[in-house]
Design a protein around this motif. Structure first.
Motif, PDB file in Angstrom:
ATOM      1  N   GLU A  60      -0.166  17.435 111.517  1.00 40.55           N
ATOM      2  CA  GLU A  60      -0.118  16.179 112.510  1.00 40.55           C
ATOM      3  C   GLU A  60       1.273  15.753 113.000  1.00 40.55           C
ATOM      4  O   GLU A  60       1.233  15.699 114.443  1.00 40.55           O
ATOM      5  N   ALA A  61       2.083  16.098 112.194  1.00 40.73           N
ATOM      6  CA  ALA A  61       3.737  15.945 112.815  1.00 40.73           C
ATOM      7  C   ALA A  61       3.840  17.000 113.701  1.00 40.73           C
ATOM      8  O   ALA A  61       4.424  16.847 114.773  1.00 40.73           O
ATOM      9  N   ILE A  62       3.569  18.198 113.312  1.00 38.34           N
ATOM     10  CA  ILE A  62       3.814  19.384 114.319  1.00 38.34           C
ATOM     11  C   ILE A  62       2.867  18.903 115.780  1.00 38.34           C
ATOM     12  O   ILE A  62       3.559  18.986 116.794  1.00 38.34           O
TER      13      ILE A  62
ATOM     14  N   ILE B 283       9.652  24.909 114.786  1.00 40.20           N
ATOM     15  CA  ILE B 283      10.435  25.517 113.527  1.00 40.20           C
ATOM     16  C   ILE B 283      10.197  24.666 112.251  1.00 40.20           C
ATOM     17  O   ILE B 283      10.305  23.416 112.504  1.00 40.20           O
ATOM     18  N   LEU B 284       9.688  25.082 111.327  1.00 43.11           N
ATOM     19  CA  LEU B 284       9.443  24.165 109.956  1.00 43.11           C
ATOM     20  C   LEU B 284      10.543  24.378 109.018  1.00 43.11           C
ATOM     21  O   LEU B 284      11.075  25.667 108.875  1.00 43.11           O
TER      22      LEU B 284
ATOM     23  N   ILE C 285      10.634  20.532 112.518  1.00 46.18           N
ATOM     24  CA  ILE C 285       9.655  19.591 111.519  1.00 46.18           C
ATOM     25  C   ILE C 285      10.220  19.901 110.254  1.00 46.18           C
ATOM     26  O   ILE C 285      10.340  21.033 109.778  1.00 46.18           O
ATOM     27  N   ILE C 286      10.283  18.837 109.614  1.00 42.32           N
ATOM     28  CA  ILE C 286      10.826  18.871 108.207  1.00 42.32           C
ATOM     29  C   ILE C 286       9.803  18.084 107.333  1.00 42.32           C
ATOM     30  O   ILE C 286       9.025  17.287 107.699  1.00 42.32           O
ATOM     31  N   GLY C 287      10.349  18.171 106.111  1.00 47.15           N
ATOM     32  CA  GLY C 287       9.533  17.188 105.041  1.00 47.15           C
ATOM     33  C   GLY C 287       9.870  17.647 103.640  1.00 47.15           C
ATOM     34  O   GLY C 287      10.522  18.619 103.399  1.00 47.15           O
ATOM     35  N   GLY C 288       9.348  16.828 102.706  1.00 46.80           N
ATOM     36  CA  GLY C 288       9.587  16.889 101.555  1.00 46.80           C
ATOM     37  C   GLY C 288       9.048  15.771 100.616  1.00 46.80           C
ATOM     38  O   GLY C 288       8.489  14.964 101.385  1.00 46.80           O
TER      39      GLY C 288
END
Lengths: 334, 334
Positions: A90-92, A102-103, A51-54
């Motif tokens: 919610e993505a996880i 893993i984030l 899972i990623i983001g920013g």
């Protein structure tokens, strides 16, 4: 600065709408949150999820990195702002197949706080084991020895690619974590800014540079760099950046690196290839070999002018990860 | 305007050096001419060859289109200037496997003259049969009925993709020509400019627009458009462009199109996705279905701000061509 948009307050959601439509064969939205996006068929295989983001404004990062052999889900923040914990959680949950996740995100206070809260949430509520990788590849943002203070910039692409490959290969969470953290330790980056970007809501430039100036070491949100001065040749800039990056990496003759020359937004591919040529010459002079090359817009700062260089030190474990097949919206369009 | 380059007189050759190094696994130079580039293994299969080319400054067009299922060779001109006949002829000769070649280029006087001279050369000297396809997709550049006067812009990507697929499928030259010409007939495009680009040698903006102005129908080299006026919303611009394109295409409910939203250089992917969303809504209102979507920088004008829209009317013959596997530097980097 002019933008081709509708309501400046809605740019992120408007972008997401277009993104989901353009890539509907491989990307889905998460019903529980409109700022969480996952890859289709993410539940077909039981594996550790990535899972990623920013913040938004770095497209194709991070949405464009969601796909087979890359990330399983992304949480999308406002422009240059971390997503809150809910879309991350919610993505996880939406891609969970074996309670292991893993984030990966950049070393920014807001991201650390929100990803950690999301991790606590899913650990408590869903019993999902979560490990976090914080990317801090920008050598210009803090001196060697203080790498914990460094910002995450374009090198995050490599870290996510390694995580996605390791996860797709079916490795367990400790092994995915170990390999991803190795990529994280092995990547160093540094950028140069020529022209600022502007936020759609203000229209004001994010920083000031004279018509004949550049700033070396500039951050991906316009954070101050290490040297502001007259615009120099591609060759001189490459020399400075390669020097500073190599000062941080223990590379010797015959070592291999994967190279990313990343455009920040308005820099032409012509300039990126010219810069790549200079980087290659400098590495070659030192006997450092290029394992693989990437040239293009991987992590932008809206329409900022300039580029960043990321070098990933390769070894026999990382090579198959970087070579592993990946397929995401950023490559999708055969 | 600032550029990260070395000598402004050498930008094209410097770029080619970097390009060849970055993509050495799939691209080769032609020994006989430093401005001719071909794909590796182009002689492994006996087939009609596809040769493209044009001025530099449109990257990834046209170099980035050379690859499996795309073009076999490219001749690279100076910025916004046609390549001369020699590199075109050398590219044709370097990939020749069965004395049959299709040339594809935009409808510009210099290109027509030079590609035709190259065709004459290889027909006379090498006995290679050559057919030429001249792309003229820009509906803003001449009215319906005068399509012979129209410029070639981003729709060339589709035309080249269809030619590459047909050739790779082993079709004979008449059939490759027929299908490619069908794609050429079926594609219409139109653009909007927000900010000018500048040539490295002069540094001067290619045209003038006020801070609150835009120009609809602008050409890919800054040629005047059909309407200069106040900057409008993405939704309004999409309405105008879709309207003008559809006025030219005989589309009815349930027809299918492949859509390309192409960035001209400094336009963010955020803006491109927002624009795509508007285009999708307009097509959907008319019952026109989207077969496939492309969003990104496919044919730029250095760092110009703005975008262009290309619609390719699909049918049962063109679908397998657009779906056919392609692999070129522009997609290369898994």
């Amino acid at each position: 600065m002019k933008k081709l948009i509708n309501n400046p307050d809605h740019v992120v959601d408007d972008m997401i709408k277009g993104f989901l439509k353009a890539h509907s064969s491989s990307i889905s939205k998460v019903e529980a949150h409109h700022r969480a996006i996952i890859r289709k068929y993410s539940k077909e295989k039981k594996k550790v999820s990535v899972i990623i983001g920013g913040g938004s404004g770095h497209e194709p990062a991070f949405m464009g990195y969601v796909g087979k052999g890359m990330a399983d889900g992304v949480a999308v923040g406002n422009i240059f702002a971390s997503p809150p914990p809910t879309p991350i959680a919610e993505a996880i949950k939406a891609v969970d197949t074996k309670k292991e996740s893993i984030l990966i995100y950049g070393n920014y206070q807001g991201d650390i706080m929100n990803f950690s809260m999301a991790a606590d949430l899913v650990e408590m509520e869903e019993d999902i084991e979560v490990k976090q990788i914080i990317v801090k590849d920008d050598v210009a943002s803090a001196p060697k020895g203080e790498s914990e203070q460094r910002r995450g910039i374009s090198g995050e692409f490599f870290v996510i690619k390694v995580a996605g490959a390791a996860s797709e290969m079916g490795k367990d969470i400790d092994e995915v974590y170990r390999l991803t953290e190795k990529a994280n330790e092995n990547v160093c980056s540094m950028g140069v800014g020529l022209t600022p970007c502007s936020l759609p809501q203000t229209g004001e430039p994010s920083f000031q540079l004279e018509d004949d100036e550049m700033e070396i070491g500039l951050g991906h949100h316009g954070e101050p760099g290490v040297e502001k001065g007259k615009l120099q040749s591609s060759s001189k800039v490459a020399e400075r950046i390669v020097h500073d990056i190599l000062a941080d990496m223990s590379l010797v003759k015959d070592d291999e690196v994967t190279v990313l020359v990343n455009g920040l937004g308005s820099t032409t591919r012509m300039e990126l290839y010219i810069f790549f040529d200079e980087v290659e010459k400098l590495l070659s002079e030192k006997g450092i070999r290029i394992y693989r090359s990437y040239v293009g817009d991987y992590s932008t700062s809206l329409e900022m002018g300039g580029c960043s260089l990321s070098l990933l030190k390769m070894d026999s474990e990382l090579k198959p990860m970087i070579d592993y097949f990946a397929y995401s919206p950023m490559y999708e369009q055969k």
